[in-house]
Design a protein around this motif. Structure first.
Motif, PDB file in Angstrom:
ATOM      1  N   HIS A 117      36.358  36.422  19.094  1.00 17.82           N
ATOM      2  CA  HIS A 117      37.246  36.832  18.201  1.00 17.82           C
ATOM      3  C   HIS A 117      38.410  36.171  18.701  1.00 17.82           C
ATOM      4  N   GLY A 118      38.778  35.780  19.384  1.00 20.32           N
ATOM      5  CA  GLY A 118      39.897  34.846  19.634  1.00 20.32           C
ATOM      6  C   GLY A 118      39.453  33.228  19.350  1.00 20.32           C
ATOM      7  N   ASP A 119      38.442  32.790  18.399  1.00 19.88           N
ATOM      8  CA  ASP A 119      37.906  31.930  17.788  1.00 19.88           C
ATOM      9  C   ASP A 119      38.735  32.134  16.515  1.00 19.88           C
ATOM     10  N   ILE A 120      39.007  30.146  15.652  1.00 16.69           N
ATOM     11  CA  ILE A 120      39.294  30.932  14.129  1.00 16.69           C
ATOM     12  C   ILE A 120      38.137  30.497  13.758  1.00 16.69           C
ATOM     13  N   HIS A 121      37.391  31.265  12.772  1.00 16.28           N
ATOM     14  CA  HIS A 121      35.479  30.777  12.687  1.00 16.28           C
ATOM     15  C   HIS A 121      35.435  30.112  11.832  1.00 16.28           C
ATOM     16  N   ASP A 122      36.449  29.800  10.822  1.00 19.69           N
ATOM     17  CA  ASP A 122      37.202  28.959   8.899  1.00 19.69           C
ATOM     18  C   ASP A 122      37.089  27.551   9.388  1.00 19.69           C
ATOM     19  N   CYS A 123      37.491  27.636  10.684  1.00 16.13           N
ATOM     20  CA  CYS A 123      38.412  26.236  10.839  1.00 16.13           C
ATOM     21  C   CYS A 123      36.955  25.137  12.173  1.00 16.13           C
ATOM     22  N   LEU A 124      37.292  24.031  12.010  1.00 15.06           N
ATOM     23  CA  LEU A 124      37.154  23.015  12.352  1.00 15.06           C
ATOM     24  C   LEU A 124      37.026  23.682  14.131  1.00 15.06           C
ATOM     25  N   LEU A 125      35.588  23.604  14.467  1.00 12.27           N
ATOM     26  CA  LEU A 125      35.990  24.027  16.281  1.00 12.27           C
ATOM     27  C   LEU A 125      36.725  22.923  17.298  1.00 12.27           C
ATOM     28  N   ASP A 126      37.124  21.716  16.678  1.00  7.92           N
ATOM     29  CA  ASP A 126      37.849  20.542  17.162  1.00  7.92           C
ATOM     30  C   ASP A 126      39.371  20.988  17.323  1.00  7.92           C
ATOM     31  N   SER A 127      40.073  21.499  15.863  1.00  9.61           N
ATOM     32  CA  SER A 127      41.009  21.724  15.747  1.00  9.61           C
ATOM     33  C   SER A 127      41.752  23.250  16.906  1.00  9.61           C
ATOM     34  N   VAL A 128      40.644  24.103  16.920  1.00  8.81           N
ATOM     35  CA  VAL A 128      40.808  25.431  17.310  1.00  8.81           C
ATOM     36  C   VAL A 128      41.010  25.252  18.643  1.00  8.81           C
ATOM     37  N   VAL A 129      40.539  24.251  19.590  1.00  9.08           N
ATOM     38  CA  VAL A 129      40.885  23.897  20.648  1.00  9.08           C
ATOM     39  C   VAL A 129      42.511  23.210  20.954  1.00  9.08           C
ATOM     40  N   GLN A 130      42.183  21.814  19.839  1.00  5.65           N
ATOM     41  CA  GLN A 130      43.137  20.963  20.450  1.00  5.65           C
ATOM     42  C   GLN A 130      44.726  22.432  19.961  1.00  5.65           C
ATOM     43  N   SER A 131      44.627  23.438  19.197  1.00  9.19           N
ATOM     44  CA  SER A 131      45.663  24.255  19.138  1.00  9.19           C
ATOM     45  C   SER A 131      45.916  24.759  20.339  1.00  9.19           C
ATOM     46  N   GLY A 132      45.278  25.700  20.936  1.00 14.35           N
ATOM     47  CA  GLY A 132      45.202  25.927  22.206  1.00 14.35           C
ATOM     48  C   GLY A 132      45.820  25.439  23.265  1.00 14.35           C
ATOM     49  N   HIS A 133      44.747  24.403  23.655  1.00 10.06           N
ATOM     50  CA  HIS A 133      45.912  23.150  24.410  1.00 10.06           C
ATOM     51  C   HIS A 133      47.255  22.823  24.215  1.00 10.06           C
ATOM     52  N   THR A 134      47.724  22.913  22.803  1.00 12.35           N
ATOM     53  CA  THR A 134      48.692  22.245  22.904  1.00 12.35           C
ATOM     54  C   THR A 134      49.749  23.799  22.355  1.00 12.35           C
ATOM     55  N   GLY A 135      50.044  25.216  22.497  1.00 13.75           N
ATOM     56  CA  GLY A 135      50.373  25.755  22.897  1.00 13.75           C
ATOM     57  C   GLY A 135      50.235  26.999  21.822  1.00 13.75           C
ATOM     58  N   GLY A 136      49.337  26.876  20.504  1.00 15.38           N
ATOM     59  CA  GLY A 136      48.770  27.574  19.758  1.00 15.38           C
ATOM     60  C   GLY A 136      48.474  28.871  20.435  1.00 15.38           C
ATOM     61  N   PRO A 137      48.323  30.165  20.410  1.00 16.05           N
ATOM     62  CA  PRO A 137      47.824  31.388  20.815  1.00 16.05           C
ATOM     63  C   PRO A 137      46.934  31.746  20.555  1.00 16.05           C
ATOM     64  N   PHE A 138      45.564  30.913  20.343  1.00 17.91           N
ATOM     65  CA  PHE A 138      44.038  30.821  20.419  1.00 17.91           C
ATOM     66  C   PHE A 138      43.508  30.088  21.397  1.00 17.91           C
ATOM     67  N   TYR A 139      42.969  30.470  22.693  1.00 19.64           N
ATOM     68  CA  TYR A 139      42.948  29.098  23.333  1.00 19.64           C
ATOM     69  C   TYR A 139      41.363  30.132  24.831  1.00 19.64           C
ATOM     70  N   LEU A 140      40.292  28.971  23.768  1.00 19.40           N
ATOM     71  CA  LEU A 140      38.660  28.906  24.263  1.00 19.40           C
ATOM     72  C   LEU A 140      38.425  27.956  25.420  1.00 19.40           C
ATOM     73  N   CYS A 141      37.432  29.223  26.040  1.00 19.05           N
ATOM     74  CA  CYS A 141      37.700  28.897  27.402  1.00 19.05           C
ATOM     75  C   CYS A 141      35.796  29.402  27.426  1.00 19.05           C
ATOM     76  N   ASP A 142      35.142  28.114  28.591  1.00 14.98           N
ATOM     77  CA  ASP A 142      33.093  28.992  28.401  1.00 14.98           C
ATOM     78  C   ASP A 142      32.990  28.481  29.433  1.00 14.98           C
ATOM     79  N   GLY A 143      32.538  29.182  30.528  1.00 17.30           N
ATOM     80  CA  GLY A 143      32.027  28.717  32.014  1.00 17.30           C
ATOM     81  C   GLY A 143      33.139  29.545  32.638  1.00 17.30           C
ATOM     82  N   VAL A 144      32.914  29.499  34.152  1.00 14.42           N
ATOM     83  CA  VAL A 144      33.677  29.883  35.097  1.00 14.42           C
ATOM     84  C   VAL A 144      34.684  28.777  35.012  1.00 14.42           C
TER      85      VAL A 144
END
Ligand SMILES: [Zn+2]
Length: 451
Positions: free
Chosen positions: A176-203
């Motif tokens: 739900h907190g991913d942006i499904h129609d954007c390039l995955l790398d940009s969503v990940v990068q945005s989360g890592h640089t202060g954006g409001p969506f942060y993806l994490c997988d695995g403990v």
């Protein structure tokens, strides 16, 4: 922008109940304000007729029936008279992202561009002022940019409520907190640089994600334990995050005293969140008797976010067909299940899921009081609704909870005056114009002379 100002105007009330010696023990350097009210609603407990509150600096120094006013305040305090005084309200589910103007928060690649956060933050300044003037002196933000503005509010640069933010939303990839129609790398990068969506997988990534949020100033943690309504490629009945991942998030948050809120719509996602020890269930649409029983056992709090749901149902024309179908299915279900939760005695607090910056929009910041209407429709009594959006609210923050939400000695001087009695008609609090005065941390931010 309107900036905070100190209380300057106050109407003297009737003489004090007894003539007593001049004040002693009051520090001249401290700022003292008095409020007298025909009705004092304390946040928790019974209302008091002919009540009074004394504020010293940022705290409540005394509150109770005016006839019991301690002698040291008889001559030293000038009282402002209002019809009703009560604690400032809390909205426990907000997002400040500038959506509805030039930057979209969800589903828009522009939200991932450098500078998007700066623009959203600038727009948010006005949204925070509107929220405060609607009588909401505290908000919990469950992803957005307001968390970064909290020091500006605390420092008196921005007129706004106290902000308790999760900073970002933690989501699985494709969740739900991913942006499904954007390039995955940009969503990940945005989360890592202060954006409001942060993806994490695995403990391991989940633990790291919590630590990153704490580092950024989060006062709570937000996860998605189920799919969502507005996210394109998931289903609200999907589970998201494994039991191990959710447990790792709750445990890691707990190491720094933080509590976790779960976006949880489907039953499996709600149950998983509860098993992991999450404090608040956001939306909780598929709540049933079994869920209610577990929530009561665990003391979990339901935040049903009903106003946004009814607004989306009324205005879902712009959404993709798939999203419209989800809205049409979920809203009537939540309506019924919120009634059930109230009937079965689940602990309830209020949150709107507000995210819009266009003042004309039904879910614009500043319309937060609308959530009270739906709590009433679900069967809650006005006094219980006020407790849900005042005294109960800070409890979602666990150890980090401020002394707030009640008119009691030592509590934060966050309070509001209301033009007429909301216990007779809770609708009074849905309209910001009925909130005549707003004090936050002892400062008067709204009064009839400023509007
Ligand atoms: Zn939300």
């Amino acid at each position: 922008m309107r900036v905070p100002y100190h209380p300057a105007v106050s109407a003297p009330c009737a003489p004090s109940p007894a003539s007593t010696p001049a004040p002693s023990g009051i520090d001249d350097a401290s700022s003292i304000t008095g409020i007298r009210a025909d009705l004092l609603i304390p946040g928790r407990g019974e209302p008091v007729k002919q009540g009074a509150v004394v504020i010293r600096d940022a705290r409540i120094a005394w509150a109770g029936a005016y006839r019991n006013l301690p002698p040291e305040y008889h001559h030293s305090v000038t009282f402002t008279h209002v019809p009703v005084v009560m604690p400032g309200m809390w909205d426990l589910h907000t997002h400040f992202g500038g959506l509805g103007r030039d930057v979209r928060f969800f589903d828009d690649p522009k939200a991932l561009l450098p500078g998007a956060g700066v623009l959203a933050g600038a727009i948010t300044v006005e949204d925070l002022r509107r929220t405060l003037e609607a009588g909401f002196t505290s908000i919990r933000e469950l992803s957005g940019y307001a968390g970064y503005l909290a020091p500006g509010v605390e420092g008196g640069y921005i007129a706004g409520p106290n902000i308790y933010s999760s900073i970002a939303i933690l989501s699985v990839t494709g969740g739900h907190g991913d942006i499904h129609d954007c390039l995955l790398d940009s969503v990940v990068q945005s989360g890592h640089t202060g954006g409001p969506f942060y993806l994490c997988d695995g403990v391991d990534e989940c633990i790291k994600a919590v630590r990153v949020m704490v580092r950024r100033g989060a006062k709570c943690i937000k996860v998605c334990s189920s799919g969502g309504v507005l996210s394109l490629n998931d289903d609200p009945e999907d589970r998201q995050f494994s039991d191990e991942e959710l447990k790792a998030i709750v445990d890691e948050a707990g190491r720094t005293g933080r509590r976790v809120a779960a976006h949880a719509i489907g039953k499996a996602g709600i149950l998983a969140a509860l098993r992991a020890g999450i404090t608040s269930i956001e939306h909780g649409c598929y709540l049933d008797e079994e869920v209610a029983k577990i929530m009561k056992e665990k003391g979990a709090i339901l935040i049903a976010t009903r106003h946004i749901q009814e607004s989306l149902l009324e205005n879902h024309e712009g959404f993709p067909e798939k999203v419209k179908e989800k809205i049409e299915k979920i809203v009537p279900l939540t309506r019924a299940n919120y009634d059930l939760a109230v009937k079965l005695g689940v602990r309830i607090a209020l949150g709107t899921d507000m995210w819009n910056s266009d003042p004309a929009h039904p879910i614009a910041h500043g319309r937060n009081g609308m959530e009270l209407r739906y709590a009433h429709k679900a069967g809650m009594k006005p006094l219980d609704i006020i407790e849900a959006c005042t005294a109960t609210s800070p409890e979602v923050l666990g150890k980090l909870a401020p002394l707030s939400g009640q008119l009691k000695e030592g509590y934060d001087a966050d309070l509001i005056a209301v033009a007429s009695n909301p216990l007779d008609d809770i609708e009074v609090l849905t309209k910001p114009e009925n909130v005549t005065h707003v004090w936050r941390a002892g400062k008067l931010y709204k009064s009839p002379s400023t509007h």
